[in-house]
Design an enzyme around this catalytic site. Sequence first.
Site, PDB file in Angstrom:
ATOM      1  N   PHE A 135       0.858  -1.189   0.000  1.00 14.05           N
ATOM      2  CA  PHE A 135       0.000   0.000   0.000  1.00 14.05           C
ATOM      3  C   PHE A 135       0.890   1.233   0.000  1.00 14.05           C
ATOM      4  O   PHE A 135       1.772   1.375   0.849  1.00 14.05           O
ATOM      5  CB  PHE A 135      -0.929   0.036   1.215  1.00 14.05           C
ATOM      6  CG  PHE A 135      -1.807   1.262   1.238  1.00 14.05           C
ATOM      7  CD1 PHE A 135      -2.958   1.318   0.459  1.00 14.05           C
ATOM      8  CD2 PHE A 135      -1.485   2.365   2.008  1.00 14.05           C
ATOM      9  CE1 PHE A 135      -3.769   2.460   0.453  1.00 14.05           C
ATOM     10  CE2 PHE A 135      -2.279   3.504   2.015  1.00 14.05           C
ATOM     11  CZ  PHE A 135      -3.421   3.546   1.232  1.00 14.05           C
ATOM     12  N   ASP A 236       9.472   2.271   1.682  1.00 16.04           N
ATOM     13  CA  ASP A 236       8.300   3.021   2.153  1.00 16.04           C
ATOM     14  C   ASP A 236       8.145   2.742   3.641  1.00 16.04           C
ATOM     15  O   ASP A 236       7.646   1.705   4.050  1.00 16.04           O
ATOM     16  CB  ASP A 236       7.062   2.576   1.381  1.00 16.04           C
ATOM     17  CG  ASP A 236       5.818   3.385   1.747  1.00 16.04           C
ATOM     18  OD1 ASP A 236       5.811   3.994   2.842  1.00 16.04           O
ATOM     19  OD2 ASP A 236       4.857   3.399   0.962  1.00 16.04           O
ATOM     20  N   LYS A 265       3.116   9.647   8.805  1.00 16.39           N
ATOM     21  CA  LYS A 265       2.396   9.136   9.963  1.00 16.39           C
ATOM     22  C   LYS A 265       2.978   9.630  11.286  1.00 16.39           C
ATOM     23  O   LYS A 265       2.750  10.760  11.679  1.00 16.39           O
ATOM     24  CB  LYS A 265       2.293   7.613   9.886  1.00 16.39           C
ATOM     25  CG  LYS A 265       1.331   7.138   8.789  1.00 16.39           C
ATOM     26  CD  LYS A 265       1.022   5.674   8.895  1.00 16.39           C
ATOM     27  CE  LYS A 265       0.133   5.184   7.772  1.00 16.39           C
ATOM     28  NZ  LYS A 265      -1.251   5.645   7.870  1.00 16.39           N
TER      29      LYS A 265
END
Length: 422
Positions: A135, A236, A265
């Site tokens: 993702f 990532d 995040k």
Amino acid sequence: MTSLTDRKNAAISRGVGMTTQIYADRAENAEIWDKEGNRYIDFASGIAVVNTGHRHPKVIAAVKAQLDRFTHTCHQVVPYETYVHLAERLNALAPGDFAKKTIFVTTGAEAVENAVKIARAATGRQAVIAFGGGFHGRTFMGMALTGKVVPYKVGFGAMPGDVFHAPFPIELHGVTVDQSLAALKKLFAADVDPGRVAAIIIEPVQGEGGFYPAPPTFMKALREICDQHGILLIADEVQTGFARTGKMFAMDHHEVAPDLMTMAKSLAGGFPLAAVTGRAEIMDAPAPGGLGGTYGGNPLGIAAAHAVLDVIAEENLCERAELLGGRLKQRLAAIREQAPEIVDIRGPGFMNAVEFNDVKTNLPSADFANKVRLIALDKGLILLTCGVHGNVIRFLAPITIQDNVFAEALDILEASILEARG
């Protein structure tokens, strides 16, 4: 009187999915209270955003101090020292014994987009390889890279071209490291010349895909393949970064370093901030003005991020992540005989997951995972599911969670799993 849910349904696009119908009123560390005064233990952390807990006093103090100075100038118009200093800190913390540079943007998807832009500018190539189950965001390039169709790609038309996917090695699902590497070799033979590939992007631990860690042998092989063909390796770390895996970054668990790394995040503990850090010469490939954004590196997010890095160091959160994750996995292992639906318990540090199968068919059971989630929610514990099959519960509680609250959460989790069996 119209309920909040009715108001939400009338005012907000249904495309914004909601895991719960809890409307937050206030939060502190690992606890959330809703508008009705109900208290919940938060094992979601806004999807790995508040590793340092809701409203950590040092983060709040840093943001309040910045509020009293200025809130926005756009760094590309009037720069500020705190942006420079945070870039210096990330350059020093990111894995790899080489000179690095950093840019700041606003979201994880934006960080991924910019990493691809930088890779293409540096290599003069176009193609990008990602992995099934990965993702990487909801922008068009993010969707193209993401290895899961529902719900991320449905109805949005053609994806950007020159994006290819290889299987991620998950032995539990019958895909070995050798098979993944063979598929990558086949990709080079049948679909894309490796001389056209700008980058390979990988999550060191898949997030939405099911919290599957990349095997060290696979990551080492990817590094060798990239070096052989002049391809850049992008890690990532949007969900894995900032002490979640027991190290500052998940790539710190590996013997090799990426050329570029995306993060977001928990970088700013709840304030929108993302970054790309990478080899200095690669990061300098785009021309001036080719990178940036109006809100990229917002002063409030930058101030929060400085505080987050301080808290991680001062409170030994990498070590605490290992401790909490060990306790969680031990508790789940202790009930495995009572709950044969559990087929795997995994994850480095405090980035953990439990996977469920149907005991009769031995097939992935999204129904059982969701049943556990709903029972736990009713008992006051917020959980998230994930995985291509939706049969995984992931655990993302703040690493700062109090010991007594953590113990209470483990009791609820055990009771919810056993009750779901009934």
